[in-house]
Design a protein around this motif. Sequence first.
Motif, PDB file in Angstrom:
ATOM      1  N   GLY A 248      -9.299 -10.029  44.663  1.00 26.62           N
ATOM      2  CA  GLY A 248      -9.479  -9.738  46.433  1.00 26.62           C
ATOM      3  C   GLY A 248      -8.616 -11.082  46.792  1.00 26.62           C
ATOM      4  O   GLY A 248      -8.106 -11.019  48.125  1.00 26.62           O
ATOM      5  N   GLY A 249      -7.119 -11.611  45.674  1.00 24.82           N
ATOM      6  CA  GLY A 249      -6.467 -12.519  46.437  1.00 24.82           C
ATOM      7  C   GLY A 249      -4.459 -12.400  46.566  1.00 24.82           C
ATOM      8  O   GLY A 249      -4.469 -11.093  46.307  1.00 24.82           O
ATOM      9  N   HIS A 250      -3.593 -12.900  47.101  1.00 22.74           N
ATOM     10  CA  HIS A 250      -1.990 -12.576  46.961  1.00 22.74           C
ATOM     11  C   HIS A 250      -2.110 -13.394  46.091  1.00 22.74           C
ATOM     12  O   HIS A 250      -2.387 -13.940  45.141  1.00 22.74           O
ATOM     13  CB  HIS A 250      -1.980 -12.981  48.505  1.00 22.74           C
ATOM     14  N   VAL A 251      -0.217 -13.558  45.954  1.00 23.70           N
ATOM     15  CA  VAL A 251       0.387 -14.174  44.618  1.00 23.70           C
ATOM     16  C   VAL A 251       1.568 -13.960  45.237  1.00 23.70           C
ATOM     17  O   VAL A 251       2.049 -13.776  45.989  1.00 23.70           O
ATOM     18  CB  VAL A 251       0.567 -13.137  43.569  1.00 23.70           C
ATOM     19  N   ARG A 252       2.647 -16.030  44.305  1.00 26.58           N
ATOM     20  CA  ARG A 252       3.539 -15.456  44.144  1.00 26.58           C
ATOM     21  C   ARG A 252       4.195 -15.887  43.305  1.00 26.58           C
ATOM     22  O   ARG A 252       3.356 -16.597  42.263  1.00 26.58           O
ATOM     23  CB  ARG A 252       3.023 -17.125  45.160  1.00 26.58           C
ATOM     24  N   VAL A 253       4.866 -15.245  43.854  1.00 20.76           N
ATOM     25  CA  VAL A 253       6.036 -15.194  42.071  1.00 20.76           C
ATOM     26  C   VAL A 253       7.973 -15.941  42.793  1.00 20.76           C
ATOM     27  O   VAL A 253       7.569 -16.512  43.445  1.00 20.76           O
ATOM     28  CB  VAL A 253       6.355 -13.984  41.751  1.00 20.76           C
ATOM     29  N   GLY A 254       8.194 -15.702  41.456  1.00 20.30           N
ATOM     30  CA  GLY A 254       9.898 -16.338  41.900  1.00 20.30           C
ATOM     31  C   GLY A 254      10.582 -17.188  41.259  1.00 20.30           C
ATOM     32  O   GLY A 254       9.495 -18.091  40.111  1.00 20.30           O
ATOM     33  N   LEU A 255      11.773 -17.907  40.915  1.00 17.39           N
ATOM     34  CA  LEU A 255      12.018 -18.770  39.910  1.00 17.39           C
ATOM     35  C   LEU A 255      11.974 -19.427  40.758  1.00 17.39           C
ATOM     36  O   LEU A 255      11.977 -20.567  39.808  1.00 17.39           O
ATOM     37  CB  LEU A 255      13.859 -18.563  39.972  1.00 17.39           C
TER      38      LEU A 255
END
Length: 308
Positions: A248-255
């Motif tokens: 039920g959560g959100h996500v963070r991605v990125g270099l």
Amino acid sequence: MPRKVMITCAVTGAIHTPTMSPHLPVTPSEIAEAAIGAAEAGAALVHVHARNPRTGQPDQSPEAFAPILGVIRQGCDAVVNITTGGAPTMLVEERVKPAAHFAPEVASLNMGSMNFGLYPMLDRYPQFNHDWEKPYLEGSKDRIFRNTFADIEYILTTCAENGTRFEIECYDIGHLYTLAHFVDRGLVTAPFFVQSVFGLLGGIGGHPEDVLHMKRTADRLFGDDLEWSVLGAGRKQMAIALQSVTLGGHVRVGLEDNLWIGPGELARTNADQVTKARQMIEALGLEVATPAEARQMLALKGGDRVGF
Ligand code: KMH
Ligand code: ZN
């Protein structure tokens, strides 16, 4: 209605150094283009650090941020999240300057002092392109990323006048309790956008049990006022993101936190990681949140009320 999942993309950060990837954004235009590309791929929020364009060294001066923020604002509607973490080598007074100056909708807020071990990465690179890189990584063995109660309070009160809200970075279970303490004191108000960080040397690990424990504790402390997101450092990035989405959560991605797109393959762009996260979210029958939806979920002041 399918649930909306917010993707944050952290495009460059202060963990990796230019030698580690030719694709790490360094100049203002590279950082801004990376943020716009991430937004086009589906990121509702972009988390921004600045670097010296010649050396790639983290630079927390408002002057370094100005050319980045203007271009991002012109180029997309994503919520801009300015770091107050800067780099672990910096003092809090320096770290808060860009957020205090530009009054973004969101700024990061790190919830505890900790070891922040970057030095194991030294073994992977026989030489470095810039003089600062090796001592920066080596120095992390004996360096504390300082975020005392007074530091946190200083950032909260400095940014409060501007209506900036926070991406609350929690690298361990205790950081959730520190957040609860500031909530009790009325210095942080709901909704709480908690970014749980997994897999950094000095913080909680990236085992599924770690992720579950963090989620359960955050749910218990903050209930319906929680918007929970995760950031998995390194190769577990997508597995941890998947676990968050299923919980039920959100996500963070990125270099900023992971240079890779697959085993042994460097990510060429931040947008590639956003696309991968988006495909995963959509494969689960969910939808990514737009910037407008993120603004609503996080009770933000609006993209027209920032100082850049
Ligand atoms: N790279 C993250 C684990 C900040 O900018 O305030 C830490 C971070 C801190 O994003
Ligand atoms: Zn950051």
